[in-house]
Design a protein around this motif. Structure first.
Motif, PDB file in Angstrom:
ATOM      1  N   PRO A 125     -16.557 -24.527  17.239  1.00  0.00           N
ATOM      2  CA  PRO A 125     -16.004 -24.145  16.094  1.00  0.00           C
ATOM      3  C   PRO A 125     -14.529 -23.799  16.058  1.00  0.00           C
ATOM      4  CG  PRO A 125     -17.195 -22.208  16.889  1.00  0.00           C
ATOM      5  CD  PRO A 125     -17.234 -23.438  17.790  1.00  0.00           C
ATOM      6  N   GLU A 158      -9.236 -19.169  14.749  1.00  0.00           N
ATOM      7  CA  GLU A 158      -8.061 -18.797  14.104  1.00  0.00           C
ATOM      8  C   GLU A 158      -7.036 -18.217  15.073  1.00  0.00           C
ATOM      9  OE1 GLU A 158      -8.853 -17.220  10.105  1.00  0.00           O
ATOM     10  OE2 GLU A 158     -11.012 -17.829  10.393  1.00  0.00           O
ATOM     11  N   VAL A 183     -13.650 -16.661  14.162  1.00  0.00           N
ATOM     12  CA  VAL A 183     -14.266 -17.694  14.174  1.00  0.00           C
ATOM     13  C   VAL A 183     -15.092 -17.831  12.856  1.00  0.00           C
ATOM     14  CG1 VAL A 183     -16.252 -19.179  15.183  1.00  0.00           C
ATOM     15  CG2 VAL A 183     -14.409 -18.317  16.344  1.00  0.00           C
ATOM     16  N   LEU A 184     -14.851 -18.843  12.054  1.00  0.00           N
ATOM     17  CA  LEU A 184     -15.539 -19.032  10.775  1.00  0.00           C
ATOM     18  C   LEU A 184     -15.376 -17.426  10.021  1.00  0.00           C
ATOM     19  CD1 LEU A 184     -18.848 -20.575  12.113  1.00  0.00           C
ATOM     20  CD2 LEU A 184     -16.732 -21.718  10.825  1.00  0.00           C
ATOM     21  N   HIS A 209     -15.162 -14.612  11.279  1.00  0.00           N
ATOM     22  CA  HIS A 209     -15.498 -13.419  11.649  1.00  0.00           C
ATOM     23  C   HIS A 209     -14.750 -13.054  13.014  1.00  0.00           C
ATOM     24  CE1 HIS A 209     -19.573 -13.075   9.403  1.00  0.00           C
ATOM     25  NE2 HIS A 209     -19.084 -14.254   9.072  1.00  0.00           N
ATOM     26  N   SER A 237     -24.503 -26.152   7.273  1.00  0.00           N
ATOM     27  CA  SER A 237     -23.027 -26.469   7.979  1.00  0.00           C
ATOM     28  C   SER A 237     -22.708 -25.121   8.386  1.00  0.00           C
ATOM     29  CB  SER A 237     -22.110 -26.886   6.798  1.00  0.00           C
ATOM     30  OG  SER A 237     -21.774 -25.962   5.849  1.00  0.00           O
ATOM     31  N   SER A 238     -21.782 -24.865   9.386  1.00  0.00           N
ATOM     32  CA  SER A 238     -21.382 -23.653   9.785  1.00  0.00           C
ATOM     33  C   SER A 238     -20.748 -22.834   9.054  1.00  0.00           C
ATOM     34  CB  SER A 238     -20.486 -24.112  11.182  1.00  0.00           C
ATOM     35  OG  SER A 238     -21.106 -24.560  12.306  1.00  0.00           O
ATOM     36  N   ASP A 239     -19.740 -23.394   8.203  1.00  0.00           N
ATOM     37  CA  ASP A 239     -19.168 -22.643   7.148  1.00  0.00           C
ATOM     38  C   ASP A 239     -20.048 -21.888   6.495  1.00  0.00           C
ATOM     39  OD1 ASP A 239     -16.604 -23.427   8.105  1.00  0.00           O
ATOM     40  OD2 ASP A 239     -16.408 -25.037   6.692  1.00  0.00           O
ATOM     41  N   ALA A 242     -21.767 -18.945   8.143  1.00  0.00           N
ATOM     42  CA  ALA A 242     -21.004 -17.938   8.353  1.00  0.00           C
ATOM     43  C   ALA A 242     -20.614 -17.138   7.053  1.00  0.00           C
ATOM     44  CB  ALA A 242     -19.679 -18.203   8.975  1.00  0.00           C
ATOM     45  N   PRO A 264     -21.311 -15.899  13.500  1.00  0.00           N
ATOM     46  CA  PRO A 264     -21.911 -16.655  14.938  1.00  0.00           C
ATOM     47  C   PRO A 264     -21.629 -15.794  15.906  1.00  0.00           C
ATOM     48  CG  PRO A 264     -19.234 -17.134  14.342  1.00  0.00           C
ATOM     49  CD  PRO A 264     -20.045 -16.110  13.224  1.00  0.00           C
TER      50      PRO A 264
END
Length: 240
Positions: A17, A20, A25-26, A28, A101-103, A106, A111
């Motif tokens: 992933p 940032e 990540v996502l 979090h 999806s991961s988005d 989240a 995650p």
């Protein structure tokens, strides 16, 4: 053996992933995993299912639950539901909807490696009896007298709501999810908890929160372990 997931590790599909600039990540923030030796079980009568937390959380949790049980305004009970989750367990929770999806995941689930549950200082509350068929961990719990009591009283026991309505972190409103930071910075274990949550409390304030000041103690940051292998659906294994 302790396992944890650094921000760039593989999740669900095997694709790393995006990370940032601030380590999120996502959406979090990164957290370490609580050492097993520092976790103790919540007494059975205070939890829906077995769960564990840092031992310094229990005195305040026990006082909160006992006070709630004695309040006629609740008309029921407040109980611990989901407490510490290992990195492996969080991976299974995050990946339990393979089509999403991961988005999308989240928004409602952190995650692995980025969940407050891994710290041992956060838990989900359940309210009994259920009202109007409202399941656990759904926004409808906010309409119950038990939740209204919790919102009004939890901060005086050292608990604050991590993800309030329209929070700047972009996480779904979770009225059931609370983190412990102690009733004051000098409470036993509170310095450690407040250090772990310092960034979250400063940038994405809890509401209700324990206080408006954020104390950052000079303590060891949470550890980062080796990468966790991509999660594999156990049902898929059984079908083979």
């Amino acid at each position: 053996m302790l396992i944890a997931l650094p921000a760039s590790a593989e999740v669900c599909t095997g694709a790393p992933p995006p990370v940032e600039a601030d380590g999120r990540v996502l959406g979090h923030l990164p957290y370490g995993d609580a050492p097993p030796a520092e976790l103790v079980p919540v007494p059975g009568g205070m939890a829906v299912n077995g769960c564990t937390l840092r031992r310094e959380v229990l005195p305040d949790l026990e006082r909160l639950l006992a006070t709630a049980a004695a309040s006629p305004a609740i008309g029921g009970r407040v109980l611990a539901l989901s407490c510490h989750r290992s990195q492996g367990r969080q991976s299974g929770v995050f990946c339990r909807e393979p089509g999403a999806s991961s988005d999308t995941r989240a928004v409602s689930v952190a995650p692995p490696g980025h969940s407050e549950h891994a710290t041992g200082y956060a838990l989900d509350f359940a309210f009994r009896p259920r009202e109007n068929g409202c399941p656990d961990a759904e926004a409808c719990v906010a309409a119950t007298p038990a939740f209204r009591w919790l919102r009004e009283n939890a901060p005086r026991f050292g608990f604050e709501m991590s993800f309030p309505v329209s929070n700047a972190q972009g996480v779904k409103w979770e009225p059931w999810h609370w983190r412990w930071v102690g009733t004051s910075a000098t409470s036993l274990g509170a310095a450690r908890a407040r250090s772990l949550f310092a960034t979250a409390r400063r940038r994405f304030p809890a509401s209700p929160g324990v206080d408006t000041a954020v104390e950052v103690a000079n303590v060891t940051p949470p550890p980062v372990y080796l990468a966790l292998p991509a999660w594999v659906d156990p049902k898929r294994k059984r079908r083979r």
